[in-house]
Design an enzyme around this catalytic site. Structure first.
Site, PDB file in Angstrom:
ATOM      1  N   GLY A 231       0.748  -1.253  -0.066  1.00  0.00           N
ATOM      2  CA  GLY A 231       0.036   0.100  -0.186  1.00  0.00           C
ATOM      3  C   GLY A 231       0.803   1.159  -0.068  1.00  0.00           C
ATOM      4  O   GLY A 231       0.537   1.974  -0.864  1.00  0.00           O
ATOM      5  N   ILE A 458      -0.076  -5.695   5.636  1.00  0.00           N
ATOM      6  CA  ILE A 458      -0.044  -5.278   4.199  1.00  0.00           C
ATOM      7  C   ILE A 458       1.218  -5.656   3.338  1.00  0.00           C
ATOM      8  O   ILE A 458       1.554  -5.337   2.698  1.00  0.00           O
ATOM      9  CB  ILE A 458      -0.253  -3.690   4.061  1.00  0.00           C
ATOM     10  CG1 ILE A 458       0.969  -2.662   4.462  1.00  0.00           C
ATOM     11  CG2 ILE A 458      -1.340  -3.007   4.436  1.00  0.00           C
ATOM     12  CD1 ILE A 458       0.954  -1.449   4.201  1.00  0.00           C
ATOM     13  N   GLU A 659       8.578   3.494   7.755  1.00  0.00           N
ATOM     14  CA  GLU A 659       8.770   4.671   7.011  1.00  0.00           C
ATOM     15  C   GLU A 659      10.354   4.929   7.526  1.00  0.00           C
ATOM     16  O   GLU A 659      10.924   5.764   6.224  1.00  0.00           O
ATOM     17  CB  GLU A 659       7.973   5.837   7.300  1.00  0.00           C
ATOM     18  CG  GLU A 659       6.510   4.999   7.262  1.00  0.00           C
ATOM     19  CD  GLU A 659       5.422   5.886   6.950  1.00  0.00           C
ATOM     20  OE1 GLU A 659       5.195   6.772   6.297  1.00  0.00           O
ATOM     21  OE2 GLU A 659       4.200   5.964   8.075  1.00  0.00           O
TER      22      GLU A 659
END
Ligand code: MOS
Length: 698
Positions: A231, A458, A659
């Site tokens: 995603g 995900i 991230e």
């Protein structure tokens, strides 16, 4: 009594299902009487649809219907302007999804979509971001809820008076998220109930949006996302596919499968906004920063305001008493930008960490040392203490592992045949937040346990990490725990986004498991057949968190070689050292970190949405023309972490790692290219044409 599952490497629990093809993705569930939807994009940039002629499409054998603003089910307005699809004839950007063709086969749907005739009244458009665009304005806040501008002290005066000044403007292009599984949905209505199998980063928000858009109770909507093929932010909120599929299924009265095509992903699901960023650093001769300013410009759409927090990274990263950050936006005739891995921090860090390298060069200070000298004792933005801050530890450990000490600081100093070789470094940080979540833990007769939480895996390994956390919290071997995620029927939990998944979800899992252990301690006799269940929510605890600066940190090191004749850049080595609290599962953590670093490599060298103003859209919207890093581009890549205990985060002491791996990577590579060639690229990607001058000099 811990069983010690946390901290142990473990392959993903669902790995065997995935590699044997039994793990189902959104449009792979077997469904009786299914039909296929194919979305139709607008071929105009700005204007109105004046006529839709579905007849040529309806003439294709197998085509059942063509859905458009003239016949689509009415959605509730004021839910989400992005999702208010097929409701009016207005076109806001090229590629906006304006119709859906439903058919008995995917081939017929596709052919029908090609044949729908659409006419438009068009108006002139503006789609290119420029630093002097007349539409520039100051948004009220930036994502997710930060002040637009900040100022401390007197930046202008102190910058003007600084011994050493850096004043540079950096540009990043549009970047497009391309998860392996596109945005895709299977939608089925039965007796007023809607069941969707949907590819998203959190099925609770999808459930809420669908219930509001279709004006049905939340309990009448079930959203399943058991397995999601990536995603990166683009599935962080409900997107067009799920709404179009639900409308289409309602219209034909049969289940509908609808997947966006690869080409349709370049726009309608959002993208990372292009940026224009001016960074100014004023320092003394030793590189101690006195004045720091970051002015960021980005774009949004005519549909809604998306204000990326590009300069927020600079607010808390390095010390300096006189500081300012600003954000300005332009509304263009473009799709709305959206989240992409470290939205804001990632492009912001490219600019600031490049500017830090320029400052290091200007002062003659080693870039690792420069960052250590400017490490703040408290958050320079809010004045709060850091819950933990180990940037310096990452820099030192990274320098040691990388062999930084042997580096000759002079640019263009290393040459092997045609290759010019250089090394670079950059800092990295990303907020360590958590949001409220709920979970249940059940003890079953016979000694097994079931943990339920609507987390979304995900592809990150979240399911496996939560299973390890649950085992330790229950004090049982992991084999006695089953974990269920990815279904809106499970206790609600936030999306897999903002690097908040494992921190938020593990918190709720721990509380539910602890509650269950307390109950079991007071329980005597047999457990009931359906077990003993405890539900926990972390809403109050999350709200009561002390106001501290909570961040993960990292140091990114890169070695590049640049062909002196052609300007070709190869990244021969990437090494990242991170401080992210407790690492729950080294196997999946490493995969997240090197995944982020690889995406940063892709950003540095390859990715670029090339916009043609005449056409009003990116001309490269497929993977043949939008270049991404392939395996051959990734030569040697290493991710490590330093031990970090932080008791001010959550019961498991975890900071997110989804991230942090991408933040700073592109700057480290750009800094290495500067070191190799003497050329500073302030405009990503680092294409060979930008280096040709340098190679002539060498
Ligand atoms: Mo991430 S861009 O918050 O899914």
């Amino acid at each position: 009594m811990s069983t010690g599952a946390v901290g142990q490497p473990h392959p993903r629990l669902e790995g065997p299902e995935k590699v044997t093809g039994t793990a189902r993705y959104a449009v792979e569930y077997p469904v009786d009487d299914v039909t296929y939807g194919w979305a139709v994009p607008a071929a105009a940039v700005r204007g109105r649809i004046t006529r839709i002629d579905p007849d040529p499409a309806l003439a294709v054998p197998g085509v059942l219907a063509v859905l458009h603003h003239g016949n689509a089910p009415r959605l509730a307005p004021d839910v989400d302007s992005e999702l208010y699809l097929l409701q009016d004839p207005v076109v806001h950007y090229r590629g906006q999804l304006i119709a859906v063709v439903m058919a008995e086969s995917i081939e017929a749907a596709r052919e029908g979509a090609r044949l729908v005739r659409i006419e438009y009244d068009t108006e002139p458009h503006s789609t290119v971001l420029t630093a002097d665009h007349p539409g520039l304005y100051r948004p009220d806040k930036v994502n997710p809820n930060y002040p637009t501008d900040t100022a401390e002290g007197d930046f202008d005066a102190r910058f003007a008076a600084a011994e050493v000044q850096v004043d540079a403007t950096y540009r990043t292009p549009a970047y497009h998220n391309n998860p392996m599984e596109p945005h895709a949905t299977t939608a089925q209505w039965r007796d007023g109930h809607l069941l969707v199998h949907d590819s998203n980063q959190g099925s609770t928000p999808v459930q809420v949006s669908l219930s509001e858009l279709f004006r049905i109770p939340r309990e009448s909507v079930r959203v399943v996302n058991e397995h999601v093929g990536g995603g990166f932010g683009s599935k962080g909120s409900p997107k067009a596919a799920v709404v179009l599929a639900a409308m289409a299924a309602q219209h034909v009265g049969r289940p509908v499968r609808l997947a966006l095509t690869r080409q349709q992903i370049f726009g309608p699901v959002g993208y990372r906004t292009p940026t224009i960023q001016r960074v100014r650093l004023g320092a003394d001769a030793d590189g101690r920063i006195a004045a720091i300013c970051h002015d960021a410009i980005s774009q949004t759409s005519m549909i809604t305001e998306f204000a990326e927090q590009t300069a927020v990274y600079t607010r808390s990263m390095y010390a300096g008493p006189h500081r300012r950050t600003t954000h300005r936006l332009v509304r263009l005739d473009v799709p709305t930008p959206f989240w992409m891995r470290a939205p804001g921090e990632c492009p912001g860090a490219y600019a600031l960490e490049s500017a830090m390298d320029e400052l290091a060069t200007a002062c003659g200070v080693d870039p690792v040392e420069l960052r250590i000298r400017n490490d703040p004792a408290v958050d320079p933005d809010q004045g709060h203490p850091f819950s933990s801050r180990n940037l310096v530890a990452c820099l030192i450990e990274g320098a040691r592992r990388f062999g930084w000490a042997e580096r000759n600081p002079r640019p263009c100093a290393r040459r092997e045949g045609r290759w010019m070789i250089g090394t670079g470094v950059a800092g990295s940080s990303y907020p360590a937040r958590a949001r409220a979540a709920a979970a249940t833990a059940t003890a079953l007769p016979g000694g097994d346990h079931l943990v339920r939480i609507n987390a979304a895996d995900i592809g990150t390994g979240a399911r496996t990490a939560l299973w390890q956390v649950a085992a330790d919290a229950l004090g049982v071997p992991p084999e006695r725990v089953r974990i269920l995620v990815g279904d809106s029927d499970l206790p609600p939990a936030g999306v897999a986004g903002g690097s908040m998944g494992t921190s938020s979800w593990s918190w709720a899992v721990v509380r539910a498991c602890q509650g269950l252990r307390d109950q079991l301690a007071h329980h005597s006799g047999e457990l009931p057949a359906d077990g003993l269940t405890v539900e926990a929510s972390t809403a109050d605890e999350v709200r009561a968190q002390r106001p501290l600066a909570r961040y993960a940190y990292g140091a990114q090191f890169a070695e590049v070689r640049v062909d002196a004749d052609t300007g070709e850049v190869r990244v021969s080595r990437l090494l990242g050292v991170f401080a992210a609290g407790q690492v729950v599962n080294p196997t999946t953590a490493r995969s997240q970190l090197i995944g982020g670093m690889t995406m940063g490599l892709s950003m540095a060298l390859h990715e670029e949405g090339v916009l043609d103003e005449r056409y009003g859209d990116w001309v490269n919207h497929d993977l043949a023309t939008y270049h991404i890093t392939g395996c051959a581009d990734v030569e040697r890549i290493e991710a490590y972490w330093v031990p970090e205990e932080d008791s001010e985060l959550n019961p498991s002491g975890v900071k997110g790692i989804g991230e942090i791996g991408i933040v700073g990577t592109a700057a480290a590579i750009a800094n290495a290219v500067r070191h190799a060639t003497g050329v500073r690229v302030r405009n990503l990607p680092i294409r060979l044409d930008k280096l040709l001058g340098a190679s002539r000099l060498a």
